[in-house]
Design a protein around this motif. Structure first.
Motif, short mmCIF file in Angstrom:
data_model
loop_
_atom_site.label_atom_id
_atom_site.label_comp_id
_atom_site.label_asym_id
_atom_site.label_seq_id
_atom_site.Cartn_x
_atom_site.Cartn_y
_atom_site.Cartn_z
N GLY A 218 0.87 -1.42 0.00
CA GLY A 218 -0.14 -0.14 -0.07
C GLY A 218 0.79 1.23 0.13
N VAL A 219 2.24 1.18 0.37
CA VAL A 219 3.06 2.21 0.36
C VAL A 219 3.44 2.53 -1.17
CG1 VAL A 219 5.33 3.27 0.74
CG2 VAL A 219 4.11 1.91 2.58
N GLU A 220 2.81 4.01 -1.61
CA GLU A 220 3.38 4.22 -2.77
C GLU A 220 4.70 5.07 -2.91
OE1 GLU A 220 -0.21 6.33 -4.59
OE2 GLU A 220 -1.39 5.36 -2.91
N PHE A 221 5.77 4.32 -3.24
CA PHE A 221 6.91 5.04 -3.43
C PHE A 221 7.10 5.73 -4.65
CE2 PHE A 221 7.84 1.26 -0.61
CZ PHE A 221 8.79 1.99 0.31
N ASP A 222 8.03 7.02 -4.63
CA ASP A 222 8.22 7.83 -5.98
C ASP A 222 9.13 6.86 -7.03
OD1 ASP A 222 7.21 10.74 -6.04
OD2 ASP A 222 7.67 9.80 -3.71
N ILE A 223 10.06 6.23 -6.17
CA ILE A 223 11.28 5.39 -6.62
C ILE A 223 11.59 4.35 -5.78
CG2 ILE A 223 13.04 7.12 -6.00
CD1 ILE A 223 14.31 6.48 -8.77
N VAL A 224 12.03 3.30 -6.42
CA VAL A 224 12.53 2.18 -5.59
C VAL A 224 13.77 1.46 -6.15
CG1 VAL A 224 10.36 1.42 -4.36
CG2 VAL A 224 10.96 0.33 -6.75
N SER A 225 14.57 0.67 -5.47
CA SER A 225 15.73 0.06 -6.05
C SER A 225 16.20 -0.97 -5.24
CB SER A 225 16.98 1.06 -5.82
OG SER A 225 17.20 1.18 -4.41
N ASP B 32 6.44 3.46 -9.91
CA ASP B 32 6.54 3.53 -11.51
C ASP B 32 8.09 3.40 -12.05
OD1 ASP B 32 3.62 3.40 -11.70
OD2 ASP B 32 3.72 5.46 -11.47
N THR B 33 9.03 3.61 -11.13
CA THR B 33 10.36 3.73 -11.53
C THR B 33 11.15 2.83 -10.57
OG1 THR B 33 9.92 6.04 -12.12
CG2 THR B 33 12.16 5.33 -11.89
N ALA B 34 12.16 2.14 -11.19
CA ALA B 34 12.92 1.29 -10.44
C ALA B 34 14.27 1.64 -10.88
CB ALA B 34 12.70 -0.22 -10.64
N VAL B 35 15.42 1.34 -9.86
CA VAL B 35 16.74 1.56 -10.15
C VAL B 35 17.35 0.08 -9.64
CG1 VAL B 35 18.83 2.52 -9.28
CG2 VAL B 35 16.73 3.84 -9.65
N ALA C 126 21.78 7.82 -8.48
CA ALA C 126 20.59 7.57 -9.72
C ALA C 126 19.39 8.05 -8.83
CB ALA C 126 20.68 6.08 -10.07
N LEU C 127 19.24 7.39 -7.58
CA LEU C 127 17.96 7.69 -6.69
C LEU C 127 17.74 9.29 -6.73
CD1 LEU C 127 18.16 5.13 -4.08
CD2 LEU C 127 16.46 5.15 -5.85
N THR C 128 18.69 9.99 -6.28
CA THR C 128 18.77 11.44 -6.10
C THR C 128 18.63 12.43 -7.14
OG1 THR C 128 21.01 11.30 -5.87
CG2 THR C 128 19.86 11.32 -3.72
N PHE D 256 17.05 11.44 -9.88
CA PHE D 256 15.64 11.26 -10.20
C PHE D 256 14.73 12.35 -9.71
CE2 PHE D 256 11.39 10.13 -8.80
CZ PHE D 256 10.98 9.55 -9.96
N PHE D 257 15.13 12.87 -8.52
CA PHE D 257 14.72 14.18 -7.95
C PHE D 257 15.20 15.44 -8.45
CE2 PHE D 257 13.46 10.91 -5.00
CZ PHE D 257 12.16 10.82 -4.96
N GLY D 258 15.92 15.42 -9.55
CA GLY D 258 16.74 16.81 -9.91
C GLY D 258 17.89 17.26 -9.25
N ILE D 259 18.38 16.37 -8.56
CA ILE D 259 19.79 16.83 -7.94
C ILE D 259 21.11 16.43 -8.70
CG2 ILE D 259 21.12 16.55 -5.69
CD1 ILE D 259 18.61 15.79 -4.24
#
Length: 502
Positions: free
Chosen positions: A198-205, A237-240, A313-315, A317-320
């Motif tokens: 049920g947790v909705e992650f913005d991005i997972v790895s 919706d996005t995986a690393v 890669a994870l960070t 994704f947020f524009g860093i």
């Protein structure tokens, strides 16, 4: 912040998820949710969960003011009930609903894998904190094996991924505190038993797929373990992922099946999105470039480059930008993660590590042999009595291939005696012809190994694995305070240096 929900609203969630079997509840107000009878207050919805649950816990909750209980079993007591098909799924979905869906109000990152999870989430937090501090914003929240920070609670962790009710409470705290980002270390058990459903992650790895937590109490087979790990891809919706991992084909097949965006990294091949090139080790750090950006990562473990690639890669994704992640990682401090404490005469090195799986052991030993080939290797480690039971066999087998001597020291024995666990581990050392000693207390074992090294005519490296900077030992269900491996090793080296100086 106080949360209140009506039971009708909660029942609607259960109906929508097709979990509801029966209920005799007349709409009432719920002011708290918990599965721990010790935490019940008037107005509580009490969850009956766990293989060891006893009816007495429910009676205790009733006496303390619980207004309704939820269970897979009708306990036939004078208290309104909600009967469901799956109590763990109910905990996840109702936890999310009760705390007003906090996961949707955060930028949420999930990290899983067989090794490197704690290090990777610490790298992610360091990069985000560096970026956020410059913008005068709140730091990144974190839930990991090592620490928990949600804006309100800031403490050493006793579990990698909390139960669903606690997890959503932490996320709600983060929202209430004004945090924007939260990074979660997600265990295979959390994935298997629906703690993060049920947790909705913005991005997972997914970092890697080793062989861990294989036992009748956890994952009955490696296939079950892999299946649990792959579930994380269903939560974003996005995986690393790493292109260097074992069973890469299974990972890529799952991503293709789900149709989600894939971002890859590698320290071995440039056929990926993030490639570590020009890798060198000098001045106590790993140096490498990623798409022409230079990075310097403190520590000897080249395997941490893979963890850094994932965090980059994870960070991003947020524009860093990479320039910011490079600046953050260049100055990162990671207590307990490959820290070296070296005597002034170079006679003894204490290498403190969180390594606790065969995969992390193999990579650590290879790194030690690469950088310190003229040192005898003394390995100090133990194994839990309640999780990762395969380590009782795997860790001594790995150590026996590399170590000159092994000290078997306690490492969260749980409900088993350390002597019993150590004796089982010793069988594999005996079979391999590796000398060993069993120490009943962790700190005593480290001190004895160090004292022995001072008397040796060879230079010695003490590889102290498992606990890092943790200040507790799990005995039964109780976290018992101890001096951390970092504290013990640093003091031994400091005292030794003072002695030879005088």
């Amino acid at each position: 912040m106080l949360y209140t929900k009506n039971t009708d609203d909660l029942l609607n969630v259960l109906k929508a998820k097709q979990l509801l079997i029966d209920s005799n509840v007349i709409n009432t107000s719920v002011k708290k949710i918990t599965f721990d009878s010790r935490q019940v207050e008037p107005g509580t919805l009490f969850f009956c969960k766990g293989a060891n649950f006893k009816k007495q816990y429910l009676l205790d909750a009733q006496a303390k003011g619980a207004v309704v209980y939820i269970s897979e079993v009708d306990y036939q007591i004078d208290l309104p009930h909600i009967i469901v098909k799956d109590i763990r799924l109910a905990m996840s979905y109702l936890g999310k609903e009760f705390y007003d869906q906090p996961d949707r109000k955060l930028k949420l990152i999930g990290v899983t894998g067989s090794k490197g999870k704690s290090t990777t989430v610490s790298y992610v937090k360091a990069i985000l904190d560096h970026w956020l501090t410059k913008r005068k914003k709140q730091p990144c929240g974190i839930i990991s094996t090592i620490e928990t920070f949600d804006g309100i609670i800031n403490e050493e962790s006793t579990i990698t991924t909390p139960e669903a009710l606690d997890l959503f409470s932490h996320l709600a705290n983060a929202v209430q505190s004004g945090l924007e980002y939260m990074v979660l270390e997600v265990s295979s058990q959390a994935l298997k038993y629906d703690r993060v459903t049920g947790v909705e992650f913005d991005i997972v790895s997914l970092l890697n797929l080793g062989r861990d937590h294989i036992s009748p109490l956890e994952h009955p087979s490696y296939e079950d373990y892999v299946e649990s790990k792959l579930r994380i891809f269903q939560m974003s919706d996005t995986a690393v992922f790493s292109k260097d991992m074992e069973n890469l084909d299974l990972v890529e097949q799952e991503i293709d099946k789900l149709g989600i965006r894939a971002i890859s990294y590698s320290a071995e091949s440039d056929n990926c999105d993030y490639y570590a090139d020009k890798i060198e080790f000098y001045s106590g750090s790993n140096h490498f470039t990623v798409n022409s950006t230079a990075y310097s990562l403190p520590g000897i473990g080249s395997y941490n480059i893979e963890n850094a690639l994932c965090a980059i890669a994870l960070t991003e994704f947020f524009g860093i930008p990479k320039s910011e992640s490079a600046a953050a990682l260049n100055n990162i401090e990671t207590l307990g993660r490959d820290n070296l404490y070296i005597t002034h005469d170079k006679k003894i090195i204490c290498h403190v590590s969180y390594a606790h799986t065969s995969l992390s052991f193999d990579k650590s030993f290879a790194t030690i042999e690469q950088h310190f080939p003229d040192y005898q290797l003394i390995a100090l480690f133990g194994a839990s009595g309640s999780k990762g039971l395969n380590r009782i066999e795997d860790l001594p087998q790995s150590a026996a291939k590399h170590a000159d001597f092994v000290y078997l020291i306690p490492d969260d024995p749980g409900f088993r005696k350390h002597s019993e666990i150590a004796s089982a581990m010793a069988e594999h050392l005996i079979e391999a012809g590796c000398p060993y000693k069993i120490a009943e207390q962790r700190e005593d074992g480290i001190k004895e190994a160090f004292a022995s090294a001072t008397k040796s005519d060879r230079k010695s490296l003490l590889f102290i694995a498992g606990k890092g900077s943790e200040h507790y030992q799990m005995i039964g269900n109780t976290p018992v305070p101890i001096n951390s491996d970092v504290d013990v090793a640093s003091k031994l080296v400091s005292d030794y240096n003072q002695k030879i100086k005088n």
